[in-house]
Design an enzyme around this catalytic site. Structure first.
Site, mmCIF file in Angstrom:
data_model
loop_
_atom_site.group_PDB
_atom_site.id
_atom_site.type_symbol
_atom_site.label_atom_id
_atom_site.label_comp_id
_atom_site.label_asym_id
_atom_site.label_seq_id
_atom_site.Cartn_x
_atom_site.Cartn_y
_atom_site.Cartn_z
ATOM 1 N N GLY A 64 6.360 3.279 -0.642
ATOM 2 C CA GLY A 64 6.780 4.662 -0.803
ATOM 3 C C GLY A 64 6.153 5.562 0.245
ATOM 4 O O GLY A 64 5.163 5.201 0.888
ATOM 5 N N CYS A 65 6.723 6.747 0.396
ATOM 6 C CA CYS A 65 6.247 7.679 1.421
ATOM 7 C C CYS A 65 4.894 8.277 1.049
ATOM 8 O O CYS A 65 3.936 8.195 1.823
ATOM 9 C CB CYS A 65 7.284 8.771 1.669
ATOM 10 S SG CYS A 65 7.888 9.590 0.172
ATOM 11 N N TYR A 66 4.790 8.863 -0.132
ATOM 12 C CA TYR A 66 3.494 9.382 -0.571
ATOM 13 C C TYR A 66 2.418 8.290 -0.595
ATOM 14 O O TYR A 66 1.297 8.513 -0.115
ATOM 15 C CB TYR A 66 3.612 9.957 -1.983
ATOM 16 C CG TYR A 66 4.181 11.343 -2.117
ATOM 17 C CD1 TYR A 66 3.655 12.433 -1.420
ATOM 18 C CD2 TYR A 66 5.226 11.591 -3.010
ATOM 19 C CE1 TYR A 66 4.161 13.714 -1.590
ATOM 20 C CE2 TYR A 66 5.740 12.864 -3.189
ATOM 21 C CZ TYR A 66 5.206 13.927 -2.478
ATOM 22 O OH TYR A 66 5.706 15.193 -2.665
ATOM 23 N N PRO A 67 2.707 7.120 -1.183
ATOM 24 C CA PRO A 67 1.646 6.111 -1.277
ATOM 25 C C PRO A 67 1.034 5.714 0.058
ATOM 26 O O PRO A 67 -0.169 5.427 0.123
ATOM 27 C CB PRO A 67 2.353 4.923 -1.944
ATOM 28 C CG PRO A 67 3.382 5.562 -2.803
ATOM 29 C CD PRO A 67 3.890 6.715 -1.981
ATOM 30 N N GLU A 111 2.197 12.336 7.792
ATOM 31 C CA GLU A 111 3.211 11.416 8.304
ATOM 32 C C GLU A 111 4.571 12.078 8.202
ATOM 33 O O GLU A 111 4.753 13.072 7.483
ATOM 34 C CB GLU A 111 3.224 10.106 7.505
ATOM 35 C CG GLU A 111 3.765 10.276 6.103
ATOM 36 C CD GLU A 111 3.914 8.968 5.332
ATOM 37 O OE1 GLU A 111 3.317 7.964 5.727
ATOM 38 O OE2 GLU A 111 4.637 8.983 4.314
#
Length: 337
Positions: free
Chosen positions: A150-153, A309
């Site tokens: 995932g993006c947040y992780p 990111e």
């Protein structure tokens, strides 16, 4: 040349993925599928791709994809749909990089708890490799199924990993405060991402209930070798793309900032897409790139880690191509720098 199919071509991550793969010297996109009615061209779905790819989208059909010689498929489907769709490809020997959440959590009971449905593909779930190259890079080259992170992780895991690996911090006293641009919510219209609702506003959401929290815990537990628990709070900010995470950790012994920078630079010395920076990072710095920018500070005896990111590139499509490069023996940076 590896022949590739994009499974689910209508979303933001699919568009970004196609742009990257079009400049990859060893990848050929031979099919793009969609669940939309009719057979729109890729350019009709994504006008920015006009005159860059001459393909018409098609319904998902394993036999037709195999006739095209597809060797690798990128799944850009919603969770729940992926685990019902991708097994047909996996069972026929196609390698798959899945950008949904369906294969990220190893424990099917945990998946059912956080996603509200039973996992429908336990056989392949057991085989999936979590596709975070900086942590699981040695497992990726031989994998048939990659669970793209995932993006947040990614910001949370990569921001904490050097500290967790050495058990330098209290592993059950971690706070991750994250902000994301609106594209992180996908392309399907929703009230909360409607322009008048989200513009000129910052809002937290899914407090204590966000599905990325167990994903973060799982990876950092692997890194630390013991249980890690993170308090994760996401926020929606009125910009198109980008993620900024601020992480607060309690050290088990005093650190200077110089020591922390040395620790991080040594840990990521062989990671071409991690930039440990002296300045305070900003989402503009990583915009449109596959880089993760990390800075560290010591404030009132706490460690503060700041991570940025681009959620569409590094957060999804870019790291998917990074995984593809490792799977097929290419330089990890191919098509990404």
């Amino acid at each position: 040349m590896t022949k590739i199919a994009i499974i689910g071509g209508s979303g933001y991550t699919a568009a970004e993925l196609i742009k990257i793969l079009l400049r990859h010297p060893s990848a050929e996109i031979v099919a793009v599928t969609t669940r939309q009615e009719g057979t729109p061209t890729v350019a009709e779905l994504h006008p920015s791709l006009a005159n860059r790819i001459d393909l018409r989208c098609e319904p998902f059909d394993v036999d037709q994809l195999l006739k095209r010689g597809v060797e690798c498929a990128f799944g850009c489907l919603p969770h729940g749909v992926s685990m019902a769709t991708l097994p047909g490809l996996l069972e026929r020997g196609v390698r798959v990089i899945d950008l949904s959440a369906d294969y990220r959590l190893r424990d099917p009971n945990l998946y059912a708890q956080w996603y509200g449905e039973s996992h429908a593909d336990l056989a392949h779930l057991a085989q999936a490799v979590y596709g975070l190259p900086e942590i699981y890079g040695d497992e990726i080259p031989t994998a048939q199924l990659i669970a793209n992170p995932g993006c947040y992780p990614q910001t949370a895991i990569l921001g904490v990993a050097p500290l967790a690996a050495g058990k330098h911090i209290e592993l059950k006293n971690l706070i991750v405060d994250s902000k994301s641009g609106v594209t992180g919510a996908g392309r399907t219209p929703k009230l909360t991402t409607h322009f008048p609702e989200c513009n000129e506003s910052v809002a937290a959401y899914s407090v204590g209930q966000h599905r990325h929290q167990p994903e973060i815990d799982q990876a950092l537990t692997d890194v630390a070798g013991e249980s890690v628990q993170v308090l994760f709070t996401p926020h929606l900010v009125p910009m198109d793309r980008g993620i900024f995470s601020t992480i607060y950790a309690v050290p088990r012994r005093p650190f200077t900032e110089a020591q922390l920078f040395e620790l991080y630079r040594e840990y990521y010395a062989r990671s071409p897409f991690i930039r440990v920076v002296d300045h305070l990072p900003a989402t503009k710095h990583s915009f449109g790139t596959n880089f993760v920018d990390i800075a560290v500070r010591v404030v009132r005896d706490r460690i503060v880690v700041l991570v940025c990111e681009d959620n569409l590139v590094r957060g999804a499509s870019g790291v998917a191509v990074q995984n593809f490069n490792r799977m097929y023996g290419h330089d990890e940076r191919t098509a990404l720098v």
